[in-house]
Design an enzyme around this catalytic site. Sequence first.
Site, PDB file in Angstrom:
ATOM      1  CB  SER A 109      24.865 -41.594 -11.512  1.00  9.49           C
ATOM      2  OG  SER A 109      26.258 -41.525 -11.543  1.00  9.49           O
TER       3      SER A 109
ATOM      4  CG  ASP B 178      27.531 -38.138  -4.672  1.00  9.22           C
ATOM      5  OD1 ASP B 178      26.549 -38.197  -5.551  1.00  9.22           O
ATOM      6  OD2 ASP B 178      28.759 -37.883  -5.042  1.00  9.22           O
TER       7      ASP B 178
ATOM      8  CB  THR C 239      23.513 -40.084  -7.408  1.00 10.29           C
ATOM      9  OG1 THR C 239      24.302 -40.225  -8.341  1.00 10.29           O
ATOM     10  CG2 THR C 239      22.227 -40.781  -7.918  1.00 10.29           C
TER      11      THR C 239
ATOM     12  CG  ASP D 177      29.190 -41.915  -9.394  1.00  2.00           C
ATOM     13  OD1 ASP D 177      29.395 -42.963  -9.421  1.00  2.00           O
ATOM     14  OD2 ASP D 177      28.378 -41.240  -9.843  1.00  2.00           O
TER      15      ASP D 177
ATOM     16  CG  ASP E 205      32.978 -37.443  -3.979  1.00  2.53           C
ATOM     17  OD1 ASP E 205      33.708 -37.074  -5.024  1.00  2.53           O
ATOM     18  OD2 ASP E 205      31.702 -37.729  -4.375  1.00  2.53           O
TER      19      ASP E 205
ATOM     20  CD  GLN F 275      37.058 -24.112  -0.663  1.00  2.00           C
ATOM     21  OE1 GLN F 275      35.938 -24.092  -0.108  1.00  2.00           O
ATOM     22  NE2 GLN F 275      37.140 -23.207  -1.671  1.00  2.00           N
TER      23      GLN F 275
ATOM     24  CG  ASP G 246      33.024 -32.354 -18.111  1.00  2.00           C
ATOM     25  OD1 ASP G 246      33.630 -32.931 -17.134  1.00  2.00           O
ATOM     26  OD2 ASP G 246      33.021 -31.000 -18.360  1.00  2.00           O
TER      27      ASP G 246
END
Length: 480
Positions: free
Chosen positions: A221, A33, A219, A35, A317, A436, A175
Amino acid sequence: MRENSLFDAIPPEKLIFVNRNLRLSSIKMIGFDMDYTLAIYRYPDFEILALNKTIDRLIQKGYPESIFKREYGQEYVMRGLVIDKVNGNVLKLDKYNFVHRAMHGKRHLSYEERYANYRNKKLDLSSDDFLWMDTLFSLPEVSIIIDAIDNIDRQGLSRSIRYYELINDVRRSIDEIHQDGTLKSIVLQDIQRYIEFDPNLPITLHRFKSNGKKLFLLTNSYWDYTNAVMSYLLNNRLPEYPGWTNYFDIIIVGAGKPEFFNSNNNFFTVNTRTGQIKPLQTTISAFIKGVVYQGGNILDFERLSAIKGENILYIGDHIYGDILSSKKSTLWRTCMIIPELENEIRITKENIGVIKRLNKMEMQRIILERELNKLRYNLKYGMSNGIKRQFEMKKGRFNRTLQMVERKKLEMAARYNRYWGSLLKENNELSKFGAQVEDYACVYTSRVSNFMNVSPEEYLVSPPKLLPHELEIDEMAERG
């Protein structure tokens, strides 16, 4: 010399921690990923920016400015918290969904309040009544919600501003500023202020490639932002790679995770000069290096890359978008990046003596409670024989020990976070977030460049998992 002396020089915060054995020699392709994985945002500069832009958007939606605070309350926030939208409470849960800590605004809920609201009730965290703050991007959201609810109550506005709608609007607003370019345009104007440069990142990626592993970027993005951030991180850092795209065999932007892992979305190709996209030709049988792709799905990805399942390691992440979804949908191996781990480990190292003494006190409490229960049983069934005085003495000692243990636990937890304690633990249990991580991340670490400290051929082995009866036997052996 200790057998693990080779690793003694590596600071604990730079280690790779293992939940499930992972043989890196069997990994043929590694995905990342961007970010908060390859690109670590500077804390709290980025959070302050996101907080202020979200507040601006909420005021545009008609909320009074008086309920917001322009200061980022970093002492009140933590990843892994749960928002109860109906009651306006912020909760910290353990792995069994038991609510250990809760705040309403800036007020701690008492044990009685927590018991009345959340005990003997099954919390359905998948319902619309709860919001799980599982990403680092959600930290400003928690700060805004805590301050707003505190001010709504103080100003007597709870009838005109409902918690439920406010919390939903905070989520929608944050968001929106991520999606419409409000945040990203400011980040790109001063990228060094908002994103860390890790000098070991290019070297780490190079070591993977030199070992014959393929690398891919996956990603959410889109191209323009991805290109700017990755150029800052990797362009002209090593002579072998004049541009950042040279590090990667496959580049996918706008992936739309978690849908990428459970949808049939089509792949597109991106014109890197204009940003325009066009559908990927169905006749294509393999990804082409140097071409940038957008969207897609995991089935087509594995077909076009000709690598699948446990031969792929994905590093991200986000517990849901990156880790949980990939584990539920595929056999991909997973690594979770937890930047907060560096601070957690630092605090643990600084207080290791306190923690050991606290663990010893906890064992003393358990032994005292067992002895006390035995005496109580004897008294109840008439086998007193002068043990009443012994019972009272033991009871007094137990109560003093219990009070001391609970006080010391709270003091120790506050060293991690004044209000929420440790990110990964809650009392003697894993926190919801920690559980988790344990359940879905094969390995975890604080940043990608920590892989410099292991060989690309390493066999990462998890520590022994002891069941309670094994721990009891181990404790008995130590006591002799």
